[in-house]
Design a protein around this motif. Structure first.
Motif, short mmCIF file in Angstrom:
data_model
loop_
_atom_site.label_atom_id
_atom_site.label_comp_id
_atom_site.label_asym_id
_atom_site.label_seq_id
_atom_site.Cartn_x
_atom_site.Cartn_y
_atom_site.Cartn_z
N ARG B 178 0.84 -1.21 0.00
CA ARG B 178 0.00 0.00 0.00
C ARG B 178 0.86 1.24 0.00
NH1 ARG B 178 -5.83 -0.60 2.46
NH2 ARG B 178 -5.94 1.59 1.93
N ALA B 179 1.85 1.25 0.91
CA ALA B 179 2.71 2.43 1.05
C ALA B 179 3.47 2.68 -0.25
CB ALA B 179 3.67 2.23 2.21
N ARG B 186 2.23 8.78 -6.42
CA ARG B 186 2.34 10.15 -5.88
C ARG B 186 0.98 10.68 -5.41
NH1 ARG B 186 5.91 12.82 -10.53
NH2 ARG B 186 7.14 10.96 -10.92
N CYS B 187 0.36 9.92 -4.51
CA CYS B 187 -0.86 10.45 -3.90
C CYS B 187 -0.84 10.15 -2.41
CB CYS B 187 -2.10 9.88 -4.56
SG CYS B 187 -2.13 8.11 -4.67
N ARG B 188 -1.58 10.98 -1.66
CA ARG B 188 -1.53 10.83 -0.22
C ARG B 188 -2.75 10.09 0.32
NH1 ARG B 188 -0.21 16.02 -0.96
NH2 ARG B 188 -2.22 16.74 -0.18
N LEU B 190 -6.42 7.64 -0.34
CA LEU B 190 -7.05 6.64 -1.20
C LEU B 190 -7.95 7.33 -2.22
CD1 LEU B 190 -7.56 3.65 -1.81
CD2 LEU B 190 -9.37 3.68 -0.07
N ALA B 191 -8.64 8.40 -1.78
CA ALA B 191 -9.54 9.14 -2.67
C ALA B 191 -8.80 9.66 -3.88
CB ALA B 191 -10.20 10.29 -1.91
N GLN B 192 -7.59 10.21 -3.67
CA GLN B 192 -6.78 10.72 -4.78
C GLN B 192 -6.46 9.60 -5.76
OE1 GLN B 192 -3.43 12.55 -2.81
NE2 GLN B 192 -4.25 14.62 -3.14
N LEU B 193 -6.10 8.45 -5.21
CA LEU B 193 -5.75 7.31 -6.06
C LEU B 193 -6.94 6.89 -6.93
CD1 LEU B 193 -3.68 5.03 -6.77
CD2 LEU B 193 -4.85 3.65 -5.05
N ILE B 194 -8.11 6.82 -6.29
CA ILE B 194 -9.31 6.41 -7.03
C ILE B 194 -9.61 7.41 -8.14
CG2 ILE B 194 -11.81 6.05 -6.84
CD1 ILE B 194 -11.22 4.82 -4.05
N LEU B 195 -9.44 8.71 -7.84
CA LEU B 195 -9.67 9.77 -8.83
C LEU B 195 -8.76 9.56 -10.04
CD1 LEU B 195 -11.63 12.16 -8.61
CD2 LEU B 195 -9.63 13.61 -8.17
#
Lengths: 384, 206
Positions: B178-179, B186-188, B190-195
């Motif tokens: 995960r880390a 380069r996202c902090r 989970l929401a950013q990753l999904i976006l």
């Protein structure tokens, strides 16, 4: 056993009575003063008077003065000249029925001699039904004429609408060019980035485009002004060549290619140019509409073909590779107000057929052509 | 406006081409003019940026046909149609096919330039999105097969323990993956990753 002379006379009298009693015409016998002595049933049927009221009265009761006077005068003149020919033969005049209504009648008056005295027989045919029918026909003729004038007017409107679309389309090019050059020049000058050489060139182009616009208007005016002419000697090929100008942009936008196959050296025809042009346009437009309704992606084309059929006839055909016309439809397409188009009036082919008919030719669907539709018309080759 | 944007013009009428060209020059817009659809297809690549001013009525290949071909070839250029009198039905068709707008001749330079600038802005947004998408795709490329498996499960909301038992690895290992995924992408959050995944996978998520 041969019939006795008396029997023969009786038979003859019975025969005459049967004829007189059953005649459709009023048959009236009168003496030389015009006093009625006998009437047949038809007299009552036409004029409404019972026989009793007529017998002993003057014929003037049924045929009043002034015709009545004239009648008496005719009888008088017969008495004077003693001719044997009918005194009056099938003259139309106006009678009067018991309720005072006027009845159109046709009068034949004959003189007969019975036992040395003169008698007259008037045969009156009731014309009111015939008159009615004639009036109806006349009214219908006038109505037809009015409808035709109306259609012709609508059609002129249609043509002028089509022309104005054509003019607008053609003029848009130079107008857009003029506007763009002018706007560019203004910006260049405002920005101080102007280069006189560039601006002068733009001004030249503006002038050229304005001239071009003028030429377009002249060209269309040329097409319109010929619309006023009557019959004239016309080169059919030139006429055909001028037609597409009016619907060129339609064909272009529908991706329809138009090909002219015009036979060289055709003799001229004596026609009303605008009308024949109208027919060619109708056929072109029909073909274009038919092709536009096709959903296929194959090439779409229209061919206008002119040819000489014989020493006497020219033939012009407009052929397309559209869906064609089914037999069921073919029987109806020339009927006025029959249309398969959403916005059609259904008068195009009917009018076109009338126009060609007026010119002595024929407009028809070529039923042998099955790879689309082909309409053709013939025109007689003759000079004024 | 980004510097590599060009206003392309396809019109069969030379006068219109020249006058448009001078107008575009007067406002300092890079432009290229073509006399036919065939010439444009020949000389321009789907990667072209900017916008296209396209005459709707042209012989051979019409504006509408060129629009279709560009769509098939993957051109991203916003298309502005130039239409004439009575071309409204055609313009409607063009709009249905994804044209940005249409101009009816004769048109004012203000309207023309306004539409052009909007088209360039739209093109820039599309370009930015495309670059972002490429960037995200590049980052996804750096993920290992195992990391991709973990990421798929994270994206649909599986908890670490569930992912661990699914993949037959320890929760501790999942945490490490995960880390690393968050780092590589380069996202902090989970929401950013999904976006990001939504941006590159419009088909499966959109």
């Amino acid at each position: 056993m041969p019939a006795s002379p008396d029997d023969a006379a009786l038979q003859q009298a019975a025969r005459c009575k049967a004829i007189v009693d059953n005649a459709v015409e009023a048959i009236i016998t009168m003496d030389e003063n015009g006093i009625v002595t006998h009437v047949n049933p038809a007299t009552t049927a036409i004029f409404g008077y019972p026989p009793g009221e007529l017998i002993g009265s003057s014929i003037a009761l049924l045929i009043p003065a002034p015709p009545g006077e004239e009648l008496e005068h005719s009888i008088q003149s017969y008495l004077e000249t003693g001719t044997d020919t009918p005194v009056i033969s099938r003259r139309e005049l106006s009678g009067r029925s018991t309720d005072g209504a006027r009845i159109a009648v046709e009068l034949t008056l004959v003189a007969i001699r019975v036992d040395g005295t003169r008698e007259f027989t008037a045969i009156l045919r009731d014309l009111s039904e015939r008159k009615l029918a004639e009036d109806l026909i006349r009214q219908r003729d006038q109505q037809t004429l009015r409808t035709r004038e109306h259609l012709a007017r609508l059609d002129r409107l249609y043509i002028s609408a089509e022309m104005s679309t054509g003019i607008a389309h053609e003029l848009n090019q130079p107008l857009t060019t003029i506007a763009l050059y002018a706007q560019a020049c203004r910006r260049l000058i405002e920005n101080g980035a102007g280069d006189p050489a560039v601006e002068l060139q733009a001004l030249d182009r503006i002038e050229k485009s304005a001239r071009q616009a003028g030429e377009i208007i002249r060209e269309f005016r040329g097409l319109v002004s010929r619309h006023k002419a009557g019959h004239e000697q016309v080169d059919i090929n030139r006429l055909i060549e001028n037609c597409p100008t009016l619907i060129e942009h339609d064909l272009l936008s529908r991706n329809i290619s138009l090909k002219l196959e015009l036979a060289p050296n055709l003799p001229s025809v004596h026609v009303i140019q605008v009308q024949i042009q109208q027919v060619v346009l109708y056929l072109l437009r029909n073909a274009s509409d038919a092709l536009a309704s096709e959903t296929g992606t194959g090439p779409k084309w229209i061919v206008i073909r002119s040819e000489r059929l014989s020493d006497l006839w020219l033939r012009v055909a407009v052929r397309d590779n559209g869906p064609g016309i089914s037999n069921a439809l073919a029987a109806r397409i020339f009927q006025p107000f029959f249309t398969t188009k959403k916005n059609g009036m259904g008068m195009g082919l009917a009018i076109s057929q009338t126009i060609i008919g007026d010119h002595g030719g024929e407009l028809r669907l070529n039923e042998d052509y099955r790879a689309g539709a082909e309409f053709y018309f013939t025109l007689p080759i003759r000079t004024a | 406006m980004s510097s590599e944007q060009t206003v392309y013009v396809v019109d069969d009428n030379a006068d219109i081409r020249d006058s448009l060209s001078l107008l575009l020059k007067s406002v300092g817009l890079d432009h290229q003019v073509y006399g036919s659809a065939a010439e444009f297809i020949d000389k321009c690549s789907p990667a072209a940026r900017g916008c296209l001013l396209l005459d709707i009525r042209m012989p051979d290949i019409s504006g509408i046909q060129l629009q279709q071909r560009m769509k098939d070839a993957g051109f991203g250029l916003p298309v502005i149609f130039i239409t004439g009198h009575g071309d409204v039905p055609l313009a409607v068709e063009a709009m249905k096919n994804g044209a940005m707008d249409f101009l009816q001749k004769p048109f004012s330079d203000l309207v023309l330039l306004d539409i052009i600038f909007r088209a360039l802005e739209l093109d820039r947004q599309q370009q930015d999105e495309l670059e972002q998408k490429r960037e995200i795709e590049a980052r996804l490329e750096t993920l290992s097969k195992r990391e991709l498996q973990v990421m798929e499960r994270m994206a649909i909301g599986d908890m670490t323990k569930v992912i661990a038992s699914d993949l037959g690895i320890s929760p501790r290992t999942v945490e490490v993956h995960r880390a690393r995924i968050m780092d590589k992408m380069r996202c902090r959050t989970l929401a950013q990753l999904i976006l990001m995944l939504t941006q590159v996978r419009n088909d499966s998520f959109g």
